[in-house]
Design an enzyme around this catalytic site. Structure first.
Site, short mmCIF file in Angstrom:
data_model
loop_
_atom_site.label_atom_id
_atom_site.label_comp_id
_atom_site.label_asym_id
_atom_site.label_seq_id
_atom_site.Cartn_x
_atom_site.Cartn_y
_atom_site.Cartn_z
N HIS A 183 17.63 -21.00 -4.94
CA HIS A 183 18.68 -22.41 -5.37
C HIS A 183 19.76 -21.69 -6.64
O HIS A 183 20.41 -21.99 -5.98
CB HIS A 183 17.46 -23.28 -5.60
CG HIS A 183 18.48 -24.62 -5.61
ND1 HIS A 183 18.66 -26.09 -4.84
CD2 HIS A 183 19.30 -25.00 -6.98
CE1 HIS A 183 19.10 -26.55 -4.96
NE2 HIS A 183 19.42 -26.15 -6.54
N GLU A 184 18.45 -21.53 -7.52
CA GLU A 184 19.45 -21.15 -8.27
C GLU A 184 20.26 -20.05 -8.59
O GLU A 184 21.66 -20.26 -9.01
CB GLU A 184 18.64 -21.04 -9.67
CG GLU A 184 17.69 -22.02 -9.92
CD GLU A 184 18.70 -23.81 -9.80
OE1 GLU A 184 19.93 -23.81 -10.51
OE2 GLU A 184 18.06 -24.41 -9.88
N HIS B 198 23.25 -21.54 -7.10
CA HIS B 198 24.63 -21.27 -8.36
C HIS B 198 25.52 -20.79 -8.51
O HIS B 198 26.41 -20.81 -8.50
CB HIS B 198 23.82 -22.70 -9.12
CG HIS B 198 23.41 -23.85 -8.45
ND1 HIS B 198 24.77 -24.51 -8.06
CD2 HIS B 198 22.27 -24.59 -8.12
CE1 HIS B 198 24.18 -25.93 -7.17
NE2 HIS B 198 22.47 -25.93 -7.60
N HIS C 97 28.64 -18.88 -6.47
CA HIS C 97 29.76 -19.52 -6.89
C HIS C 97 30.37 -19.20 -7.96
O HIS C 97 31.05 -19.55 -7.46
CB HIS C 97 28.84 -21.09 -6.48
CG HIS C 97 29.36 -21.79 -5.65
ND1 HIS C 97 29.59 -23.16 -5.76
CD2 HIS C 97 30.84 -22.09 -5.25
CE1 HIS C 97 30.79 -24.43 -4.90
NE2 HIS C 97 31.81 -23.30 -4.81
ZN LIG Z 1 20.60 -27.49 -7.63
#
Ligand SMILES: [Zn+2]
Length: 677
Positions: A466-467, A470, A473
């Site tokens: 998940h991290e 980010h 991105h």
């Molecule tokens: Zn998040």
């Protein structure tokens, strides 16, 4: 003064940064920023992108490069002196932000640039956002209201910081020391060992449990001793409140009231009916009605199944354990027992297959295949803790450097809980400078114990993916203007798209085969475990769904229904929301809101719904890979080019439709959660 923070030509010199460097560096930077703005807005004939925006971006970037390591250290290496220095800067930064936002000559200069031709779409989007933000900063307000706006933002900055400190202090202040090994019954070895280490660090024998999640969660999930579970549940659920073992000591109650009142006043000053409307001014969702309808629809489609799941849990506890009444501190415990009974699988059983080094290799392998990049570790870097590692990410074809990131994986004292990605350096390209993005990736996994490596639960593997989403991105952006590069300028309710999207690869056999293997024997994750893991994936998914919907509705209604005559009504509203969507009702002493830092100290105010909103996007995005294959290069390229590389440079829905070929649909999320009717 030789101030390492002001040396922004290189990466932060963490080992040299001291609390006394913080304020002088920030003061110097702010003075530079002010001087630049004054110079650029006085007497320049017709401002252009090159003469106005670029120099402003450059000074703002310098400020970010000074402040980012300070904020980071404050979160991961907290100390009293650093905290004081950090806090001393908050009002200065907030005042500067307001001053820029309310600078009319600066706004007119932006308007002049925005009126020019020959701008590319990213430049147009940046200017459009900037003009919107001038308005949201109160630039159009009469003088006395401007002053009030400034007071409110400064006060909010102080209050949210205090809220966060109270929570951290309350979390750190409580611990439970045990000397009798029989009290540990049920707890897995990893949790015992962590507790033993924690006791040892305090010079104690026996075991010490704290309210940090790696210590707290195993107790709630596995400890046979119901009194112990209840004790931790109460201590955790009453942190920073008027209840529990430290009742009144770090009470956030009054602070929440003040925060809500000030947010409402701020929204009204700007011409919004309430803070929920103000929040949506920068988001993908278009109106409060749309958000409430979105949440209500998901609730309606999930509630019956959630009630059914709870009834099954109650029946199981009664039949197999003779428990007539499930208390809130029993839910996780019997849920784990039911999960084991039904699927013969526990989070602990999977741990040996997820040693962190293999998981990282696998994560990088997945990313390399999907997005055509190469990731490798770089040694010998100046960091702030021996656990911190540093990596670089290169273009697979050309080998050019795209970004770099720090990884700070393990829990320790004085480090904020949870997991997050934060910006260290923004990508920026102007005629004078060319810099690549740098990120911090922070987790709170259990550290290695003795010779044993850190073994992750499957849940923690998802957190890492998940991290890293980010991180991608931020790191893969190709946009040259910091304001709309990476996660900057991306609406909150779209920003979780890449992160939640990446979690899908924790569930695919093809990707797990790249890394899930026993840390001692190297045996791949056996089919019998994988099959059970998949079967267990949607265990209690409707209960989890309504829990998230409860938080989202609570947050949104707190800000939507605020009435100055009635005050915050925090627990009344929470109670009403629970009437509507909750299946589990915490006891009267429980103080959820006092620790809900996402909305009182983070950026999620009237925006917690963003998690669900983005889940719809991420599930729908992944459905393209389900159609074409989980490593389909064309789909990966489409995601990289339209989502990851574009950042906030275009409207979020436009980018999404360009990637997916159509608008998002909720079906995939419900199907992935096993909730589809
Ligand atoms: Zn998040």
């Amino acid at each position: 003064m030789n101030n390492p923070l002001l040396d922004t030509a290189t990466l932060p010199s963490f080992s040299r940064i001291l609390p006394e460097h913080v304020e002088p560096a920030v003061d110097a930077c702010l003075a530079d920023c002010r001087e630049t703005i004054a110079r650029l807005t006085e007497g320049v004939a017709v401002p252009t992108w090159e003469t106005l925006i670029e120099p402003l971006d450059e000074v703002d970037d310098r400020l970010n490069r000074v402040w980012s390591p300070v904020g980071h250290l404050n979160a991961v290496m907290n100390s009293d002196t650093l905290r004081a220095a950090y806090n001393a800067c908050l009002p200065k930064l907030s005042a500067y932000g307001t001053e820029v936002g309310q600078n009319e000559s600066l706004m007119r200069a932006y308007q002049a640039v925005a009126a020019q031709e020959h701008l590319n779409p990213a430049q147009r989007k940046l200017l459009e956002n900037a003009l919107r933000d001038f308005h949201l900063s109160g630039v159009d307000l009469p003088t006395e209201k401007k002053a009030r706006y400034k007071e409110i933002t400064q006060e909010l900055s102080r209050l949210t910081s205090t809220y966060s400190e109270n929570l951290l202090d309350a979390t750190n202040a409580w611990s439970k020391h045990l000397d009798d090994p029989s009290a540990l019954a049920g707890l897995p070895e990893s949790a015992r060992e962590l507790a033993r280490q924690s006791a040892e660090q305090q010079g104690l024998s026996g075991w010490r449990f704290t309210l940090d999640l790696p210590s707290y969660l195993p107790v709630m999930t596995y400890a046979d001793d119901q009194d112990l579970r209840r004790e931790l549940y109460e201590a955790y659920g009453t942190r920073a409140s008027d209840q529990g073992p430290h009742a009144g000591r770090w009470d956030n109650g009054e602070i929440m009231e003040q925060i809500l009142a000030l947010r409402h006043e701020l929204a009204r000053l700007l011409g919004f009916a309430n803070y929920a409307e103000r929040s949506l001014a920068t988001k993908m969702a278009s109106s409060p009605q749309e958000v409430m309808a979105f949440l209500a629809d998901l609730a309606e489609r999930s509630l019956e199944q959630a009630r059914c799941e709870l009834a099954q849990l109650e029946a199981f506890a009664r039949e197999h354990h003779g428990v007539e009444r499930l208390e809130p501190w029993d839910i996780a415990y019997y849920s784990e027992k039911l999960r084991l009974h039904r699927y013969q699988i526990s989070q602990e059983e999977l741990r040996p297959y997820f040693p962190i080094s293999r998981v990282l290799t696998g994560l990088f392998g997945v990313v390399e295949r999907l997005f055509g990049v190469r990731i490798q570790e770089v040694e010998e870097l100046d960091t702030y803790h021996p656990h911190v590692r540093f990596f670089e990410i290169r273009d697979g074809a050309s080998g050019s450097l795209r970004g770099q990131f720090y990884l700070d994986p393990y829990a320790r004292a004085n480090k904020r809980g949870g997991a997050w990605m934060d910006v260290c350096v923004n990508r920026m390209h102007t005629s004078r400078c060319d810099q690549i993005p740098v990120a911090y990736l922070v987790c709170n996994f259990s550290p290695p114990v003795g010779d044993k490596p850190s073994l992750l639960t499957h849940q923690e593997v998802q957190t890492l993916f998940h991290e890293f989403g980010h991180g991608l991105h931020h790191l893969l952006t190709t946009i040259d203007y910091p304001g709309v590069a990476g996660i900057n300028g991306v609406p909150w309710d779209a920003v979780e798209l890449p992160s939640q999207f990446m979690e899908n690869w924790c569930w695919e056999r093809a990707s797990l085969d790249l890394f899930a293997a026993h840390w001692q024997t190297g045996e791949p994750l056996p089919d019998r475990l994988y099959t059970r893991m998949i079967a267990a994936k949607n265990f209690q998914s409707a209960m989890q769904m309504v829990r998230q919907l409860e938080f989202a509705m609570f947050d949104f209604r707190l800000h939507l229904d605020y009435d100055p005559a009635l005050g915050g009504r925090v627990y009344d509203i929470l109670e009403q929301v629970r009437e509507q969507v909750a299946v589990i009702r915490p006891p009267a002493f429980h103080r959820f809101a006092h620790g809900f830092s996402h909305i009182f100290a983070g950026g999620y105010a009237a925006g917690y719904y963003s998690y669900k909103w983005a889940e719809v996007l991420s599930a729908d995005a992944f459905s393209l890979f389900e159609e074409r294959g989980v490593f389909d290069p064309a789909a990966g390229q489409a995601f990289r080019e339209n989502i990851l590389e574009k950042g906030g440079s275009e409207d979020a829905m436009v980018l999404y439709v360009r990637f997916r070929g159509r608008q998002p649909q909720t079906d995939a999320l419900l199907r992935h959660s096993g909730i589809a009717a």
